[in-house]
Motif scaffolding. Structure first.
Motif, PDB file in Angstrom:
ATOM      1  N   LEU A 246      12.733  29.307  34.641  1.00  0.00           N
ATOM      2  CA  LEU A 246      13.852  28.424  34.271  1.00  0.00           C
ATOM      3  C   LEU A 246      15.186  29.147  34.398  1.00  0.00           C
ATOM      4  N   LEU A 247      15.211  30.417  34.042  1.00  0.00           N
ATOM      5  CA  LEU A 247      16.469  31.165  34.191  1.00  0.00           C
ATOM      6  C   LEU A 247      16.848  31.263  35.667  1.00  0.00           C
ATOM      7  N   GLU A 248      15.831  31.487  36.510  1.00  0.00           N
ATOM      8  CA  GLU A 248      16.067  31.558  37.954  1.00  0.00           C
ATOM      9  C   GLU A 248      16.597  30.211  38.458  1.00  0.00           C
ATOM     10  N   LEU A 249      15.944  29.122  38.017  1.00  0.00           N
ATOM     11  CA  LEU A 249      16.347  27.801  38.497  1.00  0.00           C
ATOM     12  C   LEU A 249      17.750  27.455  38.015  1.00  0.00           C
ATOM     13  N   GLN A 250      18.063  27.868  36.786  1.00  0.00           N
ATOM     14  CA  GLN A 250      19.409  27.597  36.274  1.00  0.00           C
ATOM     15  C   GLN A 250      20.444  28.304  37.145  1.00  0.00           C
ATOM     16  N   THR A 251      20.173  29.581  37.465  1.00  0.00           N
ATOM     17  CA  THR A 251      21.112  30.352  38.294  1.00  0.00           C
ATOM     18  C   THR A 251      21.291  29.666  39.644  1.00  0.00           C
ATOM     19  N   VAL A 252      20.162  29.292  40.246  1.00  0.00           N
ATOM     20  CA  VAL A 252      20.236  28.647  41.556  1.00  0.00           C
ATOM     21  C   VAL A 252      20.986  27.332  41.448  1.00  0.00           C
ATOM     22  N   TYR A 253      20.667  26.573  40.405  1.00  0.00           N
ATOM     23  CA  TYR A 253      21.313  25.271  40.252  1.00  0.00           C
ATOM     24  C   TYR A 253      22.824  25.451  40.144  1.00  0.00           C
ATOM     25  N   GLU A 254      23.187  26.401  39.309  1.00  0.00           N
ATOM     26  CA  GLU A 254      24.627  26.568  39.076  1.00  0.00           C
ATOM     27  C   GLU A 254      25.326  27.137  40.307  1.00  0.00           C
ATOM     28  N   LYS A 255      24.628  27.972  41.059  1.00  0.00           N
ATOM     29  CA  LYS A 255      25.220  28.511  42.302  1.00  0.00           C
ATOM     30  C   LYS A 255      25.384  27.400  43.324  1.00  0.00           C
ATOM     31  N   ALA A 256      24.355  26.582  43.430  1.00  0.00           N
ATOM     32  CA  ALA A 256      24.333  25.573  44.483  1.00  0.00           C
ATOM     33  C   ALA A 256      25.157  24.332  44.138  1.00  0.00           C
ATOM     34  N   HIS A 257      25.423  24.152  42.899  1.00  0.00           N
ATOM     35  CA  HIS A 257      26.103  22.939  42.474  1.00  0.00           C
ATOM     36  C   HIS A 257      27.515  22.906  43.044  1.00  0.00           C
ATOM     37  N   PRO A 258      28.012  21.818  43.601  1.00  0.00           N
ATOM     38  CA  PRO A 258      27.411  20.499  43.595  1.00  0.00           C
ATOM     39  C   PRO A 258      26.529  20.229  44.804  1.00  0.00           C
ATOM     40  N   LEU A 259      26.103  21.343  45.504  1.00  0.00           N
ATOM     41  CA  LEU A 259      25.240  21.150  46.668  1.00  0.00           C
ATOM     42  C   LEU A 259      23.946  20.430  46.285  1.00  0.00           C
ATOM     43  N   ILE A 260      23.367  20.895  45.167  1.00  0.00           N
ATOM     44  CA  ILE A 260      22.141  20.246  44.703  1.00  0.00           C
ATOM     45  C   ILE A 260      22.525  19.266  43.623  1.00  0.00           C
ATOM     46  N   LYS A 261      22.288  18.015  43.857  1.00  0.00           N
ATOM     47  CA  LYS A 261      22.549  17.024  42.809  1.00  0.00           C
ATOM     48  C   LYS A 261      21.234  16.350  42.485  1.00  0.00           C
ATOM     49  N   PRO A 262      21.071  16.011  41.232  1.00  0.00           N
ATOM     50  CA  PRO A 262      19.853  15.280  40.920  1.00  0.00           C
ATOM     51  C   PRO A 262      19.880  13.921  41.588  1.00  0.00           C
ATOM     52  N   ASP A 263      18.693  13.372  41.817  1.00  0.00           N
ATOM     53  CA  ASP A 263      18.618  12.083  42.515  1.00  0.00           C
ATOM     54  C   ASP A 263      19.484  11.026  41.856  1.00  0.00           C
ATOM     55  N   THR A 264      19.462  11.051  40.508  1.00  0.00           N
ATOM     56  CA  THR A 264      20.205  10.025  39.786  1.00  0.00           C
ATOM     57  C   THR A 264      21.682  10.122  40.145  1.00  0.00           C
ATOM     58  N   ALA A 265      22.174  11.360  40.365  1.00  0.00           N
ATOM     59  CA  ALA A 265      23.591  11.537  40.636  1.00  0.00           C
ATOM     60  C   ALA A 265      23.932  10.974  42.001  1.00  0.00           C
ATOM     61  N   SER A 266      23.123  11.350  43.025  1.00  0.00           N
ATOM     62  CA  SER A 266      23.473  10.889  44.360  1.00  0.00           C
ATOM     63  C   SER A 266      23.279   9.387  44.508  1.00  0.00           C
ATOM     64  N   SER A 267      22.439   8.803  43.587  1.00  0.00           N
ATOM     65  CA  SER A 267      22.223   7.374  43.709  1.00  0.00           C
ATOM     66  C   SER A 267      23.372   6.574  43.095  1.00  0.00           C
ATOM     67  N   SER A 268      24.309   7.271  42.454  1.00  0.00           N
ATOM     68  CA  SER A 268      25.424   6.539  41.875  1.00  0.00           C
ATOM     69  C   SER A 268      26.551   6.434  42.883  1.00  0.00           C
ATOM     70  N   PRO A 269      26.794   5.240  43.447  1.00  0.00           N
ATOM     71  CA  PRO A 269      27.807   5.112  44.481  1.00  0.00           C
ATOM     72  C   PRO A 269      29.194   5.477  43.954  1.00  0.00           C
ATOM     73  N   GLU A 270      29.415   5.125  42.702  1.00  0.00           N
ATOM     74  CA  GLU A 270      30.728   5.422  42.111  1.00  0.00           C
ATOM     75  C   GLU A 270      31.057   6.898  42.233  1.00  0.00           C
ATOM     76  N   GLU A 271      30.053   7.701  41.864  1.00  0.00           N
ATOM     77  CA  GLU A 271      30.256   9.139  41.850  1.00  0.00           C
ATOM     78  C   GLU A 271      30.414   9.702  43.255  1.00  0.00           C
ATOM     79  N   GLU A 272      29.633   9.156  44.191  1.00  0.00           N
ATOM     80  CA  GLU A 272      29.697   9.662  45.557  1.00  0.00           C
ATOM     81  C   GLU A 272      31.078   9.480  46.149  1.00  0.00           C
ATOM     82  N   HIS A 273      31.693   8.381  45.776  1.00  0.00           N
ATOM     83  CA  HIS A 273      32.997   8.106  46.366  1.00  0.00           C
ATOM     84  C   HIS A 273      34.135   8.680  45.555  1.00  0.00           C
TER      85      HIS A 273
END
Ligand SMILES: NC(=O)c1ccc[n+]([C@@H]2O[C@H](COP(=O)([O-])OP(=O)(O)OC[C@H]3O[C@@H](n4cnc5c(N)ncnc54)[C@H](O)[C@@H]3O)[C@@H](O)[C@H]2O)c1
Length: 693
Positions: free
Chosen positions: A615-642
């Protein structure tokens, strides 16, 4: 225990009473009032569940139920002493469960003779105890208790404490017993810069020795005079009862500090009192007494320089949750007629677990002795063959593998295990390739070992030539892993390691059964086999690509056997970082977080520790990659994408969107984001990942 048990059972639980504290914490499960949290479940299944703390004397509540109970659950903190006499009276008794670790409150020989099963929740509170021991070492070393007493009594006398307060750094600490608790203590002591020693009936593996920096001392007599601190971590058995008597204590350094959270009866009660009073023991601390509860006049209450408590180290709230879950799990299996996890058994089918048994053998050697091996096979010097040399080459004197015996007499054979880097090439590769499958399938175990070593040589020196045979070779290696002879198993583990190294992704389709067997071997076999299986698993996680391996490992994280889950978790935690940022993204960070989160509440600390690492590894990766990696729910929100101004999706929000509330809270606690539960059950807020983004 295979027979189907379907009828209603009478189950008696003996726990300590919590009175006014019972309702202060909903997770306070180990007391009479909360009865391990299994009452509703048991009663819904039609069983009769009686719980009491009244366990002593002929008129006690427990005694009334002895004649007709089927299952007795007790804890070491408030043990129901199960004597031979009680066993004789308990005509219906089948199962004795210890909610915790240490079943010495039961007459194990009598239980075995009566055909009873005794089992405990192995591993459930080992972290709790190791942490507590570390605390006690420091309390004694710093002379803490008199300082605390001064404050409470309105006094101030620095000298009265300082004249016998020391640093822990540089001191020699020895643990007698380096099993689960002993090892965790050694790991925790390492950063303190001590000189660490251990004595055990079994030497631990070189990796653990390296990790802890602890040195094995085969003889207790040799270790004791060297120690400034002695910690006791063995079970109470017929061999350890009264082990620290006047003579043993006399072998210790003058002023030695002793910590004993193992069992009170391992010490000779009066010898301890006299040695503390004379100053030979400089301080004594522990939470275990004989008997328990300790009577008001127990002399350890009144001896000087002691830092004793009631039996508390293994009953933290975290430990209670684990041993309650482990007890429920075993009851469930008992009702279904299924076996318990192997490491939980103390008595099974009339036999005691090895360390409790009077026939327990001495330390396992690095090589395995086969004293039953027939002399008719002794004209096959297997070391010469294993090393790829001609059979009649004289054996080096230090490696005499076979003793010359007259025909028909039994001889001793020791099998040597050769590290990969010391293996020589085969003399005739074509001939070996032709004969190797027959050798692997042979009924003669020495021939199987020879063939396995030839597979190792071929994979190192003739990798391409053996590639097309792997489909046939690997199932035979798996067969060898199941061989009852440890020598064959160990050689098969070594073979697996070399196969992973040579063929990595070429064997993915053949991996499942190899993985299952290696996980099994690494979690429950003789120690020297476990170590080889561990090495093979390390080789697997180093050479097989994680995208192929992780889907195979994920189901193993849910295996019913907690030791297998722990080993799989470790492999999982080694494989995830090898994916790299892009790989994690492609694999699906949600899936990885969910898999690791499910291990956070596992019964065994090894699984929980591995989950934390992932989990510590995934947190580091998530935070490094963000906003490259978005959860599905995030990318499915059109409001946010635009909306380029949209708030970044923090690790915290991500976890909350992907996991249940409880799971998310556990993950965020581990990754140090929020929700640190205080002693009063209040929730405070820690650092927030959003501030780091
Ligand atoms: N105070 C508490 O709350 C508490 C909680 C849990 C366990 N315990 C006690 O701690 C003990 C150890 O727990 P664990 O989980 O580490 O057990 P474990 O089985 O993992 O380790 C015990 C170790 O002791 C060694 N050993 C056994 N007999 C020996 C002997 N005669 N000489 C040398 N070494 C010997 C074993 O080889 C093993 O490595 C338990 O049996 C229990 O009595 C106390």
């Amino acid at each position: 225990m295979t027979q189907k048990i379907s009828d209603s059972k009478k189950i008696v639980g003996v726990f300590y009473k919590a009175n006014e504290y019972a309702s202060k914490n909903p997770n306070f499960l180990g007391c009479v009032e909360n009865a391990l949290g299994i009452r509703n479940w048991l009663e819904s299944l039609g069983h009769h569940y009686i719980v009491t703390d009244d366990k002593e004397g002929p008129d006690c509540e427990l005694e009334k139920h002895i004649p007709d109970l089927h299952v007795l659950i007790s804890t070491p903190f408030h043990p129901a002493y199960v004597t031979a006499e009680r066993i004789k009276k308990a005509k219906n008794l089948q199962l004795l469960l210890t909610a915790g670790i240490g079943s010495d409150h039961i007459d194990l020989q009598a239980a075995a003779a009566a055909g009873l099963t005794v089992a405990e929740v192995t591993g459930s509170n080992v972290v709790s105890v190791a942490e507590d021991e570390l605390m006690r070492i420091l309390i004694l070393m710093r002379n803490f208790v008199p300082g605390y007493n001064q404050v409470v009594n309105g006094e101030w006398n620095v000298a009265g404490i300082a004249y016998r307060a020391y640093d822990l750094e540089g001191k020699t600490v020895g643990t007698v017993g380096a099993g689960r608790i002993g090892k965790l203590l050694l790991q925790r002591l390492k950063p303190f810069g001590c000189n660490l020693l251990y004595h055990d009936r079994l030497q631990m593996g070189p990796e653990m020795e390296k990790e802890t920096g602890a040195k094995y001392v085969e003889s207790l007599d040799e270790m004791l005079p060297k120690c400034d601190v002695v910690v006791v971590n063995t079970p109470l058995t017929e061999k350890t009862r009264g082990m620290f008597n006047k003579e043993m204590i006399g072998k210790m350094k003058k002023g030695v500090l002793i910590v004993n959270n193992a069992r009170g009866a391992i010490m000779d009660r009066q010898a301890v009192v006299e040695a503390v009073e004379s100053g030979h023991i400089g301080g004594y601390s522990g939470d275990v007494w004989d008997p328990q509860p300790a009577p008001k006049d127990h002399p350890w209450r009144y001896m000087p320089n002691q830092a004793m408590t009631p039996h508390i180290s293994g009953t933290t709230i975290d430990a209670q949750l684990r041993y309650a879950a482990g007890t429920k799990d075993m009851l469930e299996k008992y009702f279904k007629g299924e076996d318990f996890p192997a490491q939980n058994y103390i008595v099974k089918d009339g036999e005691l677990a090895p360390q409790y048994s009077l026939q327990d053998s001495s330390p396992l050697p690095v090589t395995e002795k086969m004293s039953e091996y027939k002399a008719s096979l002794t004209n096959k010097p297997c070391v010469g063959k294993m090393n790829g040399k001609s059979e009649d080459k004289p054996l080096p004197s230090s490696l005499a593998l076979e003793t010359e015996k007259p025909e028909g007499e039994k001889a001793t054979v020791e099998v040597e295990y050769i590290e990969s880097e010391n293996l020589n090439d085969v003399e005739d590769a074509d001939a070996v390739l032709k004969s190797v499958l027959a050798g692997l399938d042979s009924k003669d175990w020495v021939s199987v070992c020879d063939a396995l070593n030839n597979v190792r040589r071929l994979s190192i020196f003739h990798k391409d030539a053996m590639l097309h045979m792997l489909e046939k070779v690997i199932p035979l290696v798996v067969k060898s892993l199941k061989n009852p002879r440890s020598a064959v198993c160990k050689t098969a583990c070594m073979t697996s390691a070399d196969i992973f190294c040579a063929y990595n992704d070429h064997i993915t389709d053949l991996l499942d059964s190899l993985l299952t067997q290696l996980l099994l071997k690494s979690s429950q076999d003789k120690r020297f086999v476990c170590e080889s299986a561990d090495k093979a698993l390390t080789s697997m996680t180093s050479y097989v690509s994680p995208t192929l391996l992780l889907p195979k490992l994920q189901p193993c994280l849910k295996n019913r056997n907690p030791r297998i889950r722990a080993k799989a978790s470790l492999c999982f935690s080694r494989s995830v970082p090898r994916l790299g940022v892009e790989g994690i993204k492609e694999y699906g960070i949600d899936e990885l977080v969910q898999a690791a989160a499910s291990q956070l509440s596992d019964q065994l600390p090894e699984s929980r520790e591995a989950a934390r690492t992932v989990l510590l590894e995934l947190q580091t990766v998530y935070e490094k990659a963000h906003p490259l990696i978005k959860p599905d729910t995030a990318s499915s929100s059109p409001e946010e994408e635009h909306n380029p101004e949209a708030e970044p999706i923090t690790w915290e929000i991500f976890c909350q969107s992907k996991l249940s509330a409880l799971s998310a809270q556990a993950v965020l606690r581990v990754t140090n984001v929020v929700a640190v539960t205080t002693r009063d059950g209040l929730v405070t807020t820690g650092s927030s990942s959003s501030s780091q983004l």
